[in-house]
Each structure stands twice: as C-alpha cells, then as structure tokens.
Design a protein around this motif. Structure first.
Motif, short mmCIF file in Angstrom:
data_model
loop_
_atom_site.label_atom_id
_atom_site.label_comp_id
_atom_site.label_asym_id
_atom_site.label_seq_id
_atom_site.Cartn_x
_atom_site.Cartn_y
_atom_site.Cartn_z
N GLN A 1 15.27 27.02 2.39
CA GLN A 1 13.93 26.82 2.19
C GLN A 1 13.44 25.53 2.75
N VAL A 2 11.94 26.02 3.38
CA VAL A 2 11.45 25.20 4.64
C VAL A 2 10.11 25.09 3.10
N THR A 3 9.66 23.30 3.28
CA THR A 3 8.80 23.09 2.92
C THR A 3 7.77 22.23 3.28
N VAL A 4 6.81 21.99 3.68
CA VAL A 4 6.03 21.50 5.14
C VAL A 4 5.21 20.56 3.81
N SER A 5 4.87 19.86 3.99
CA SER A 5 4.18 18.93 3.28
C SER A 5 2.79 17.97 4.19
N GLY B 1 17.61 24.38 6.29
CA GLY B 1 15.73 23.76 5.48
C GLY B 1 15.91 22.70 5.30
N GLY B 2 14.63 21.95 5.09
CA GLY B 2 14.18 21.05 3.96
C GLY B 2 12.66 20.78 3.89
N LEU B 3 12.42 19.60 3.41
CA LEU B 3 11.23 19.10 3.45
C LEU B 3 10.75 18.04 4.31
N VAL B 4 9.78 17.85 5.18
CA VAL B 4 9.21 17.87 6.45
C VAL B 4 7.68 17.62 6.44
N GLN B 5 6.82 16.59 6.74
CA GLN B 5 5.62 16.62 7.19
C GLN B 5 5.13 17.04 8.01
N ALA B 6 3.92 17.51 7.93
CA ALA B 6 3.31 18.63 8.80
C ALA B 6 2.97 18.07 10.16
N GLY B 7 3.54 18.74 11.19
CA GLY B 7 3.75 18.43 12.30
C GLY B 7 4.73 17.93 12.95
N GLY B 8 6.19 18.65 11.59
CA GLY B 8 7.30 17.48 11.78
C GLY B 8 7.93 18.95 12.86
N ALA B 9 9.39 18.78 12.64
CA ALA B 9 10.01 19.78 13.31
C ALA B 9 11.51 19.93 11.91
N LEU B 10 11.88 21.33 12.30
CA LEU B 10 13.25 21.36 12.00
C LEU B 10 13.90 22.98 12.81
N ARG B 11 15.64 22.53 12.76
CA ARG B 11 16.18 23.99 13.23
C ARG B 11 16.73 24.83 12.44
N LEU B 12 16.95 26.09 11.97
CA LEU B 12 17.50 26.48 11.44
C LEU B 12 18.23 27.33 11.90
N SER B 13 19.64 27.71 10.94
CA SER B 13 21.08 28.01 11.98
C SER B 13 21.21 29.62 10.60
#
Length: 120
Positions: A115-119, A9-21
C-alpha cells in the motif's frame, strides 16, 4: 511460476519519495520482463512501468513518466520502483508481475501488493 513479494510501501506527504521492491522466488526471474501495476480505490488495476529482462528497455505510463524509475537486479531476483515527487493520485496498492513485454500485459503471478498512501 514466480512467487512475488512486494514491499516498501507506506504513508508519505505529497512531494515525497518511496522505493518499492518486489522479490521473486524461482530461477526463471531473469527470463521475464517485469512490470509494476497499481490499483486505486474504486478503480481498475493499471499499468505503471515495465522493464525488459536484460534492463535494456523500460516503459512508463504517462501519469508517472519523469517521476518514477523502474530497475531490476537479476542477481537478487528483485525489481524496484523508485517513486519521486509523489502525488495524492498515486495512492494505490502497488503490485509487480511478469509481463509479456515492457508495456504489459501481465502474465499473472500476482503478489499481495504493497500500500502506498500519499497525503496532500
């Protein structure tokens, strides 16, 4: 009973990507369908995606269909959630759990979540 540890998880801007494990301890991992769930602030935990033990079947909540992809590697006791085109409404704590079927419900054995936070 599986012991589960989520990460990625982490902080990412809208339109971005994350990969959870989600890595599980225990030899029984490959016997279970697995699911990802999330809990947004002030809301109930909700189902996000599920995958069968043999990777044949997957299922997604309508809100993430086409943006998220669930996968697993039984040799690594790990299930993944690739999240693309993230939106602020995806902000939540994400959990994995064994599930009764690819559509849930969960069988328990919750980890601590990530935690995933999308700004916006």
């Amino acid at each position: 009973q599986l012991q589960l540890v989520e990460s990625g998880g982490g902080l990412v801007q809208a339109g971005g990507a994350l990969r959870l494990s989600c890595t599980a301890s225990g030899r029984a991992f490959s016997n279970y369908a697995m699911g990802w769930f999330r809990r947004a602030p002030g809301k109930e935990r909700e189902f996000v995606a599920g995958i069968s033990w043999n990777v044949v079947s997957t299922y997604y909540a309508a809100s993430v269909q086409g943006r998220f992809t669930i996968s697993r590697d039984n040799a690594k006791n790990t299930v993944y959630l690739q999240m693309n085109n993230l939106k602020p409404e995806d902000t939540a704590v994400y959990y994995c759990a064994p599930v009764r079927s690819v559509m849930g419900p969960p069988l328990g054995s919750w980890g601590q979540g990530t935690q995933v936070t999308v700004s916006s």
